[in-house]
Write a protein that holds these residues in place. Structure first.
Motif, PDB file in Angstrom:
ATOM      1  N   GLU B  58      -0.367  -5.410   6.429  1.00 55.16           N
ATOM      2  CA  GLU B  58      -1.354  -6.481   6.546  1.00 55.16           C
ATOM      3  C   GLU B  58      -2.476  -6.079   7.496  1.00 55.16           C
ATOM      4  N   ALA B  59      -2.086  -5.454   8.618  1.00 55.75           N
ATOM      5  CA  ALA B  59      -3.100  -5.025   9.591  1.00 55.75           C
ATOM      6  C   ALA B  59      -4.042  -3.997   8.977  1.00 55.75           C
ATOM      7  N   MET B  60      -3.467  -3.032   8.257  1.00 59.84           N
ATOM      8  CA  MET B  60      -4.294  -1.977   7.659  1.00 59.84           C
ATOM      9  C   MET B  60      -5.252  -2.551   6.614  1.00 59.84           C
ATOM     10  N   ALA B  61      -4.770  -3.526   5.864  1.00 62.18           N
ATOM     11  CA  ALA B  61      -5.616  -4.119   4.823  1.00 62.18           C
ATOM     12  C   ALA B  61      -6.799  -4.877   5.421  1.00 62.18           C
ATOM     13  N   GLY B  62      -6.647  -5.327   6.669  1.00 64.78           N
ATOM     14  CA  GLY B  62      -7.698  -6.118   7.284  1.00 64.78           C
ATOM     15  C   GLY B  62      -8.744  -5.317   8.029  1.00 64.78           C
ATOM     16  N   VAL B  63      -8.501  -4.018   8.228  1.00 64.22           N
ATOM     17  CA  VAL B  63      -9.398  -3.199   9.049  1.00 64.22           C
ATOM     18  C   VAL B  63     -10.543  -2.656   8.218  1.00 64.22           C
TER      19      VAL B  63
END
Lengths: 196, 196
Positions: B58-63
């Motif tokens: 989720e974090a990677m998708a948001g960066v």
């Protein structure tokens, strides 16, 4: 089995007090909720979130003795004779007060190893809680600490008194914490699993 | 709405690297599980606990863009040309490399304010993540930081590089974190709510 547990409220950047020993920004979670948690003294009643209240009640029920340093004893004036947790307090100091105040509550012991032994005797089956950064560090360095219980407060203080400032061991391994989410605090309970 | 988020793996005593910039004791959670999380590069695939893998995906998708400092750029050799997150990287430095390597990925900007503006342009609707202690501090001091995402590792390092060492503001208030419990890490996501 009695454990030796270091417990403090700590800012996210590792401080347990501001430069003037102030704790206002770290202890807010003890008074920001609706659930009353009575203590052993009239002058202190916690009012916490439900989660913190349940955590605190369980923690208080498990404590058999406290250990602290002379500095905290002095700035709290010996908690007026009775600590809010209502348990015996072992003060680690090479300079005990001449008048040995409140001898029913406070024991003054010179070394950290002897202090842990004495506190364990007083605690019986219950746990020994260390409420002092320096004493916690000394116990950690001496291999006497079983657990670290952090009340992690969502604030960066930027300056002040650090909990773990002068560890002689580099690298202390901890287990995965148990986590309880309060309001204005996250309670993280770690076991000490190894040092190097 | 694009946010500016500081993210680091940090020891319980506040260090993001040992005295030699080593991170072995802090990054173990990225490789101690069974769930593969691919990155943008062949040389890095995470293997995490299910909880950390879900959090990381989720974090990677948001960066949308990264910000870092010259020091990290240098010691990683510019991640070989592509950062594992596969996003543009804004390097804050007053001394850009003369050859401007991998210009498709790396932008060199002199000041932190201009760097945040450039990173937000590059990120579009997505978030800007800051992977640098010094740049995160500068953004915090400049009021440019929206959130702090801590991967809190159960270890005391005792010495090394602190995340928040030289804050010019004393007291930065944060919101209650969202908490995700991994293995060898607790993910704590805070919003920055006020400074004084």
């Amino acid at each position: 089995m009695s454990k030796v547990i270091a417990n403090m409220s700590m800012s996210l950047d590792g401080f347990i007090a501001d430069p003037d020993d102030g704790i206002d920004q770290l202890f807010g979670w003890m008074g920001n909720g609706d659930v009353e948690v009575p203590t052993a003294v009239d002058w202190a009643t916690f009012r916490m979130s439900p989660a913190s209240a349940a955590y605190m009640r369980e923690a208080m029920a498990g404590v058999g003795a406290l250990m602290t340093g002379r500095h905290l004893f002095d700035i709290t004036h010996g908690w007026g004779g009775t600590h809010p947790l209502g348990v015996p307090v072992v003060v680690v100091t090479h300079e005990p007060p001449a008048d040995r105040p409140h001898a029913d509550t406070f024991t003054f012991v010179g070394g950290v190893k002897e202090a842990v032994e004495r506190a364990k005797q007083l605690a019986g089956e219950k746990d020994v809680v260390i409420a002092s950064s320096k004493i916690a560090q000394q116990c950690l360095d001496a291999g006497l600490l079983d657990a670290i219980s952090v009340d992690l407060v969502p604030v960066l203080l930027g300056e002040g008194v650090r909990w773990f400032e002068n560890l002689s061991r580099t690298s202390v391994r901890l287990g995965n914490p148990t986590v309880i989410e309060g309001n204005g605090v996250t309670h993280l309970a770690y076991s000490v699993t190894g040092t190097s």
